[in-house]
Motif scaffolding. Structure first.
Motif, mmCIF file in Angstrom:
data_model
loop_
_atom_site.group_PDB
_atom_site.id
_atom_site.type_symbol
_atom_site.label_atom_id
_atom_site.label_comp_id
_atom_site.label_asym_id
_atom_site.label_seq_id
_atom_site.Cartn_x
_atom_site.Cartn_y
_atom_site.Cartn_z
ATOM 1 N N ALA A 1 63.043 50.389 56.375
ATOM 2 C CA ALA A 1 62.013 51.423 56.234
ATOM 3 C C ALA A 1 61.924 51.899 54.793
ATOM 4 O O ALA A 1 62.943 52.203 54.169
ATOM 5 N N HIS B 1 56.595 56.556 56.538
ATOM 6 C CA HIS B 1 57.183 55.249 56.819
ATOM 7 C C HIS B 1 58.553 55.410 57.482
ATOM 8 O O HIS B 1 58.873 54.714 58.443
ATOM 9 N N ASP C 1 59.321 47.771 58.323
ATOM 10 C CA ASP C 1 58.122 48.483 57.888
ATOM 11 C C ASP C 1 57.092 47.453 57.396
ATOM 12 O O ASP C 1 57.402 46.589 56.578
#
Length: 431
Positions: A8, A14, A114
């Motif tokens: 991440a 995020h 992500d």
């Protein structure tokens, strides 16, 4: 019990949802490592996961867009290309190196990454047997190209008519081959430097290379695509765990009166200039028979007079606040909008940066609110929109239908099931 690597970027939009995913995996007994920025180590270790530090040059560094970057001399599409290349493409080799280091140290059963972490692209472009299954997590509305949808960023509604598909095709070609060509070239250059093949797709479509592309929303809040890739999975929203401790402000009882409650927020990132949304909203509703709850995301000094019907706080957990709210006025953060809809609350959205125009357009398309189509609305525009949402029951009815759709899915549980699914698939084809 699976060994899972969660990747991440540091900004809260995020990091927060993926931290919640990691928490859910830890709670079910998985061994979880979370790779993120140095400032996130304590939060990672608090949930019982192992922290791996992403160096600053490999992270999403908003400070790199400062005055000395040359960004101020750019505008429009040139600035958009600059932002994408600087924030997401340039860190690719550093991200890939950190990822390779972790994979050399431990065998992971799956990676949840992500979508903005481009360092995973070299893995996806290699042979699947040389890597763990990869699930990409979209922190924005899906950016995928489609014959039924205009390019991401234009804020246009979908259309599957013959004329609409002609429009979509023309705009997608324009975006990919002209407007955002610099992003594609930069990504392929970085991949070439890493001895990888070029992208077989447009950069924003790279999610089709993953074992699964996770859309953390419900289909009812996304545009229908007849050509949706087979690896896309809608899982519902990923919400924070319920608030256990919170010190309520002294004005909390005001929210139990008969007056409608309007919540206004500029989120946790785009909140440096309160004149963009907080001020016009507070001033617009100063003489209305409503109670305004403004959250700043930081300090509570607004720099202007606050009328008697407005209450200000740095932060209030949405699971406590939204059940008391009648309308949310927001700049269109994806997480905030989905939390409002999951609580059945209609919206007024004023967003013009990042993915916010796309989020705002989906609110209007879904019928659950109004898109003001600007990031700097006037007080008059806000007042008119709030009055319309309060006065027209269609907005609330549509928000309530979306509430039901969200209630039928648990994002964290569905992502955990997807991990089990891809691990089983890999085991079935591996010797």
């Amino acid at each position: 019990m699976a060994e899972v690597l969660v990747v991440a970027l540091s900004p809260v939009g995020h990091f927060a949802p993926l931290l919640n995913v990691a928490r859910g995996l830890v709670d079910r007994g998985d061994r979880v490592t979370v790779l993120s920025g140095e400032g996130r180590v304590d939060e990672i270790e608090t949930i019982g996961a192992t922290a791996a530090v992403l160096p600053k040059r490999a992270d999403l560094d908003l400070a790199s867009l400062g005055d000395n970057s040359g960004r101020g001399q750019l505008d429009g599409i040139k600035r958009l290309n600059f932002d994408i290349v600087r924030l997401f493409v340039a860190p690719m080799p550093h991200q890939a190196a950190e990822l390779a280091k972790l994979l050399a140290q431990r065998r992971y059963d799956a990676i949840v990454a992500d979508f903005g972490f481009t360092g995973v692209l070299p893995l996806l472009l290699g042979h699947p047997s040389a890597r763990p299954p990869v699930l990409l997590f979209s922190t924005t509305p899906l950016l995928l190209s489609s014959c039924d949808v205009a390019p991401a960023g234009m804020g246009l509604p979908p259309s599957s008519t013959a004329l609409g598909r002609l429009r979509n095709r023309a705009l997608n070609l324009l975006a990919q081959r002209v407007l955002l060509r610099a992003c594609q070239k930069a990504a392929n250059y970085q991949l070439h430097q890493l001895n990888c093949r070029q992208l077989p797709t447009f950069l924003f479509d790279a999610g089709v290379l993953a074992d699964r592309l996770i859309a953390p929303t419900v289909p009812d809040f996304d545009y229908p695509r007849s050509d949706l890739p087979a690896n896309v999975r809608y899982v519902g929203a990923v919400h924070p765990i319920p608030t256990r401790e919170f010190r309520f402000p002294t004005w909390w009882s005001k929210l139990d009166s008969d007056r409608p409650v309007i919540h206004v927020t500029q989120g946790s990132v785009d909140n440096e200039d309160f004149d963009r949304l907080l001020r016009p909203t507070i001033e617009a509703l100063a003489d209305e028979n409503v109670t305004v709850v403004a959250t700043t995301g930081r300090q509570t000094r607004l720099g202007f007079d606050v009328p008697s019907n407005a209450c200000v706080a740095e932060h209030i957990p949405h699971d406590l606040l939204l059940p008391k709210v009648d309308v949310v006025v927001t700049n269109g953060g994806y997480g905030c909008v989905q939390r409002a809809l999951a609580a059945g609350v209609p919206l007024v959205v004023a967003g013009s940066t990042e993915d916010k125009p796309e989020v705002a357009a989906r609110v209007a398309w879904s019928g659950a609110g109004i898109d003001l189509k600007t990031g700097n609305p006037t007080a008059r525009a806000v007042r008119t929109a709030v009055r319309e949402v309060l006065g027209d029951g269609r907005y609330q009815r549509r928000a309530r239908k979306l509430e039901v759709a969200y209630a039928q899915r648990c994002g964290i549980a569905e992502i955990a099931a997807l991990i089990d699914e891809v691990v089983a698939e890999r085991a079935a084809v591996s010797p």
